[in-house]
Design a protein around this motif. Structure first.
Motif, PDB file in Angstrom:
ATOM      1  N   GLY A   1      -2.997  -0.422   7.465  1.00  0.00           N
ATOM      2  CA  GLY A   1      -1.737  -0.918   6.928  1.00  0.00           C
ATOM      3  C   GLY A   1      -0.590   0.075   6.929  1.00  0.00           C
ATOM      4  N   LEU A   2      -0.820   1.277   7.430  1.00  0.00           N
ATOM      5  CA  LEU A   2       0.252   2.274   7.424  1.00  0.00           C
ATOM      6  C   LEU A   2       1.440   1.848   8.284  1.00  0.00           C
ATOM      7  CD1 LEU A   2      -1.754   5.618   7.502  1.00  0.00           C
ATOM      8  CD2 LEU A   2      -0.438   4.665   5.598  1.00  0.00           C
ATOM      9  N   CYS A   3       1.170   1.206   9.410  1.00  0.00           N
ATOM     10  CA  CYS A   3       2.266   0.776  10.277  1.00  0.00           C
ATOM     11  C   CYS A   3       3.149  -0.251   9.566  1.00  0.00           C
ATOM     12  CB  CYS A   3       1.750   0.231  11.607  1.00  0.00           C
ATOM     13  SG  CYS A   3       0.561  -1.104  11.493  1.00  0.00           S
ATOM     14  N   ALA A   4       2.533  -1.154   8.829  1.00  0.00           N
ATOM     15  CA  ALA A   4       3.306  -2.140   8.071  1.00  0.00           C
ATOM     16  C   ALA A   4       4.039  -1.478   6.912  1.00  0.00           C
ATOM     17  CB  ALA A   4       2.379  -3.239   7.552  1.00  0.00           C
ATOM     18  N   ASP A   5       3.410  -0.505   6.298  1.00  0.00           N
ATOM     19  CA  ASP A   5       4.004   0.178   5.150  1.00  0.00           C
ATOM     20  C   ASP A   5       5.293   0.908   5.527  1.00  0.00           C
ATOM     21  OD1 ASP A   5       3.820   0.916   2.345  1.00  0.00           O
ATOM     22  OD2 ASP A   5       3.337   2.938   3.047  1.00  0.00           O
ATOM     23  N   VAL A   6       5.356   1.465   6.737  1.00  0.00           N
ATOM     24  CA  VAL A   6       6.547   2.220   7.144  1.00  0.00           C
ATOM     25  C   VAL A   6       7.596   1.365   7.845  1.00  0.00           C
ATOM     26  CG1 VAL A   6       5.303   4.403   7.325  1.00  0.00           C
ATOM     27  CG2 VAL A   6       5.633   2.991   9.369  1.00  0.00           C
ATOM     28  N   CYS A   7       7.272   0.128   8.163  1.00  0.00           N
ATOM     29  CA  CYS A   7       8.213  -0.730   8.883  1.00  0.00           C
ATOM     30  C   CYS A   7       9.281  -1.255   7.920  1.00  0.00           C
ATOM     31  CB  CYS A   7       7.491  -1.886   9.567  1.00  0.00           C
ATOM     32  SG  CYS A   7       8.628  -2.877  10.575  1.00  0.00           S
TER      33      CYS A   7
ATOM     34  N   ARG B   1      -3.324  -9.516   3.935  1.00  0.00           N
ATOM     35  CA  ARG B   1      -4.340  -9.271   2.910  1.00  0.00           C
ATOM     36  C   ARG B   1      -5.288  -8.156   3.355  1.00  0.00           C
ATOM     37  NH1 ARG B   1      -8.681 -13.644   1.497  1.00  0.00           N
ATOM     38  NH2 ARG B   1     -10.083 -12.158   2.406  1.00  0.00           N
ATOM     39  N   GLU B   2      -5.698  -8.223   4.608  1.00  0.00           N
ATOM     40  CA  GLU B   2      -6.636  -7.235   5.150  1.00  0.00           C
ATOM     41  C   GLU B   2      -6.024  -5.834   5.201  1.00  0.00           C
ATOM     42  OE1 GLU B   2      -9.633  -6.877   8.945  1.00  0.00           O
ATOM     43  OE2 GLU B   2      -7.726  -7.895   9.240  1.00  0.00           O
ATOM     44  N   THR B   3      -4.788  -5.732   5.689  1.00  0.00           N
ATOM     45  CA  THR B   3      -4.171  -4.412   5.795  1.00  0.00           C
ATOM     46  C   THR B   3      -3.740  -3.873   4.433  1.00  0.00           C
ATOM     47  OG1 THR B   3      -2.009  -5.359   6.367  1.00  0.00           O
ATOM     48  CG2 THR B   3      -3.450  -4.701   8.190  1.00  0.00           C
TER      49      THR B   3
ATOM     50  N   GLU C   1      -4.753   0.308   0.417  1.00  0.00           N
ATOM     51  CA  GLU C   1      -5.252   0.719  -0.900  1.00  0.00           C
ATOM     52  C   GLU C   1      -6.424   1.692  -0.760  1.00  0.00           C
ATOM     53  OE1 GLU C   1      -6.150  -2.790  -3.195  1.00  0.00           O
ATOM     54  OE2 GLU C   1      -4.061  -3.461  -3.136  1.00  0.00           O
ATOM     55  N   ARG C   2      -7.329   1.415   0.181  1.00  0.00           N
ATOM     56  CA  ARG C   2      -8.463   2.320   0.413  1.00  0.00           C
ATOM     57  C   ARG C   2      -7.981   3.694   0.854  1.00  0.00           C
ATOM     58  NH1 ARG C   2     -10.752  -2.257   2.740  1.00  0.00           N
ATOM     59  NH2 ARG C   2     -10.156  -1.569   4.816  1.00  0.00           N
ATOM     60  N   MET C   3      -7.008   3.718   1.754  1.00  0.00           N
ATOM     61  CA  MET C   3      -6.480   5.002   2.234  1.00  0.00           C
ATOM     62  C   MET C   3      -5.817   5.777   1.103  1.00  0.00           C
ATOM     63  SD  MET C   3      -5.085   4.908   6.053  1.00  0.00           S
ATOM     64  CE  MET C   3      -5.117   6.671   6.035  1.00  0.00           C
ATOM     65  N   GLN C   4      -5.047   5.077   0.273  1.00  0.00           N
ATOM     66  CA  GLN C   4      -4.361   5.746  -0.828  1.00  0.00           C
ATOM     67  C   GLN C   4      -5.359   6.304  -1.831  1.00  0.00           C
ATOM     68  OE1 GLN C   4      -1.767   2.518  -1.943  1.00  0.00           O
ATOM     69  NE2 GLN C   4      -0.068   3.353  -0.760  1.00  0.00           N
ATOM     70  N   LYS C   5      -6.423   5.576  -2.084  1.00  0.00           N
ATOM     71  CA  LYS C   5      -7.458   6.069  -3.006  1.00  0.00           C
ATOM     72  C   LYS C   5      -8.169   7.287  -2.431  1.00  0.00           C
ATOM     73  CE  LYS C   5      -8.387   1.748  -5.372  1.00  0.00           C
ATOM     74  NZ  LYS C   5      -9.334   0.645  -5.546  1.00  0.00           N
ATOM     75  N   SER C   6      -8.398   7.287  -1.139  1.00  0.00           N
ATOM     76  CA  SER C   6      -9.095   8.422  -0.531  1.00  0.00           C
ATOM     77  C   SER C   6      -8.210   9.663  -0.489  1.00  0.00           C
ATOM     78  CB  SER C   6      -9.586   8.080   0.873  1.00  0.00           C
ATOM     79  OG  SER C   6      -8.502   7.954   1.765  1.00  0.00           O
ATOM     80  N   ASP C   7      -6.897   9.489  -0.574  1.00  0.00           N
ATOM     81  CA  ASP C   7      -5.973  10.626  -0.580  1.00  0.00           C
ATOM     82  C   ASP C   7      -5.815  11.251  -1.966  1.00  0.00           C
ATOM     83  OD1 ASP C   7      -5.506  10.440   2.091  1.00  0.00           O
ATOM     84  OD2 ASP C   7      -3.606   9.367   1.897  1.00  0.00           O
TER      85      ASP C   7
END
Length: 101
Positions: free
Chosen positions: A66-72, A81-83, A88-94
């Motif tokens: 979902g990073l591409c959508a987040d920066v667009c 829903r999927e991205t 959320e998973r990426m943000q938690k892992s960071d």
């Protein structure tokens, strides 16, 4: 995820768009070709095609983060829903681990 490869005028398919990309008829109006989606992709599988619109070079490698959508900022790639879950998973892992004191 459904393969959204686009039919070419020659009858063979071209590269698919990133997950959450708006429909083709809206994409050309919304996407400015800024390349932010290209820069943020952790797997480096997004590139711009000859029309400066985003395509995925290896859909099977896409983690749907979902990073591409987040920066667009123009809404050419939207969170699905999927991205959204992937983001959320990426943000938690960071996040740094919280340690009990």
């Amino acid at each position: 995820m459904r393969d959204r490869s686009l039919p070419s005028s020659e009858g063979h398919s071209v590269l698919p768009r990133p997950p959450g990309t708006v429909r083709e008829w809206r994409l050309a109006d919304l996407c400015t070709g800024c390349g932010d989606c290209v820069e943020v992709c952790p797997k480096a599988i997004i590139t711009l095609d000859e029309e400066r619109l985003p395509v995925v070079t290896a859909l099977e490698a896409c983690g749907r983060c979902g990073l591409c959508a987040d920066v667009c900022t123009r809404g050419a790639i939207e969170l699905t829903r999927e991205t959204r879950l992937g983001l959320e998973r990426m943000q938690k892992s960071d996040l740094p681990e919280q340690r009990a004191v």
